[in-house]
Design a protein around this motif. Sequence first.
Motif, mmCIF file in Angstrom:
data_model
loop_
_atom_site.group_PDB
_atom_site.id
_atom_site.type_symbol
_atom_site.label_atom_id
_atom_site.label_comp_id
_atom_site.label_asym_id
_atom_site.label_seq_id
_atom_site.Cartn_x
_atom_site.Cartn_y
_atom_site.Cartn_z
ATOM 1 N N GLY A 70 0.808 -1.218 0.000
ATOM 2 C CA GLY A 70 0.000 0.000 0.000
ATOM 3 C C GLY A 70 0.839 1.265 0.000
ATOM 4 O O GLY A 70 0.512 2.237 -0.685
ATOM 5 N N GLU A 71 1.925 1.273 0.765
ATOM 6 C CA GLU A 71 2.811 2.441 0.801
ATOM 7 C C GLU A 71 3.490 2.662 -0.548
ATOM 8 O O GLU A 71 3.629 3.803 -1.007
ATOM 9 C CB GLU A 71 3.860 2.279 1.898
ATOM 10 C CG GLU A 71 3.283 2.390 3.291
ATOM 11 C CD GLU A 71 4.242 1.965 4.380
ATOM 12 O OE1 GLU A 71 4.134 2.522 5.488
ATOM 13 O OE2 GLU A 71 5.099 1.065 4.143
ATOM 14 N N ILE A 72 3.887 1.593 -1.190
ATOM 15 C CA ILE A 72 4.523 1.715 -2.509
ATOM 16 C C ILE A 72 3.523 2.235 -3.529
ATOM 17 O O ILE A 72 3.834 3.140 -4.313
ATOM 18 C CB ILE A 72 5.130 0.366 -2.954
ATOM 19 C CG1 ILE A 72 6.308 0.009 -2.048
ATOM 20 C CG2 ILE A 72 5.559 0.424 -4.416
ATOM 21 C CD1 ILE A 72 6.834 -1.388 -2.232
ATOM 22 N N VAL A 73 2.316 1.692 -3.520
ATOM 23 C CA VAL A 73 1.286 2.143 -4.465
ATOM 24 C C VAL A 73 0.971 3.621 -4.229
ATOM 25 O O VAL A 73 0.840 4.400 -5.177
ATOM 26 C CB VAL A 73 0.014 1.277 -4.365
ATOM 27 C CG1 VAL A 73 -1.133 1.880 -5.149
ATOM 28 C CG2 VAL A 73 0.306 -0.139 -4.838
ATOM 29 N N THR A 74 0.868 4.016 -2.959
ATOM 30 C CA THR A 74 0.607 5.421 -2.646
ATOM 31 C C THR A 74 1.731 6.303 -3.166
ATOM 32 O O THR A 74 1.483 7.352 -3.779
ATOM 33 C CB THR A 74 0.444 5.611 -1.125
ATOM 34 O OG1 THR A 74 -0.676 4.825 -0.695
ATOM 35 C CG2 THR A 74 0.231 7.062 -0.758
ATOM 36 N N HIS A 75 2.971 5.901 -2.945
ATOM 37 C CA HIS A 75 4.129 6.656 -3.426
ATOM 38 C C HIS A 75 4.085 6.808 -4.953
ATOM 39 O O HIS A 75 4.255 7.914 -5.480
ATOM 40 C CB HIS A 75 5.412 5.941 -2.993
ATOM 41 C CG HIS A 75 6.663 6.559 -3.526
ATOM 42 N ND1 HIS A 75 7.262 7.631 -2.928
ATOM 43 C CD2 HIS A 75 7.417 6.239 -4.606
ATOM 44 C CE1 HIS A 75 8.347 7.959 -3.624
ATOM 45 N NE2 HIS A 75 8.461 7.129 -4.631
ATOM 46 N N LEU A 76 3.835 5.715 -5.647
ATOM 47 C CA LEU A 76 3.767 5.769 -7.110
ATOM 48 C C LEU A 76 2.626 6.655 -7.572
ATOM 49 O O LEU A 76 2.778 7.437 -8.514
ATOM 50 C CB LEU A 76 3.608 4.358 -7.689
ATOM 51 C CG LEU A 76 4.802 3.428 -7.497
ATOM 52 C CD1 LEU A 76 4.437 2.019 -7.968
ATOM 53 C CD2 LEU A 76 6.028 3.951 -8.226
#
Length: 99
Positions: A70-76
């Motif tokens: 979720g954190e990676i998707v949010t960052h992207l």
Amino acid sequence: MPVQKGGNRGVFPKSQIPVGAMAMTEFGHKALFSQPADFRDESNALLGLLADLKDEDFKRPTRFKQWTIGEIVTHLHVWNWAVEQAIVDEPALVRLVAD
């Protein structure tokens, strides 16, 4: 944070790449920057990978700095949104970054 099937918010279909993504070539012809199309293709590919994940899957840590999916998707998403803003409303992006 599951991905909605059929949703494409923030993903540009090929026919809807923003007009701001056009630039003049050295020969005076309009040419599409490759970056907007690349972001669109990456977003569509990522959507395919995430579409079937459950809520708990987005909470799992990864090998990337122990960030969750979720954190990676949010960052992207944030940076893809910033790229879109740079194309369609650069002054709004500059104001946001300045705050």
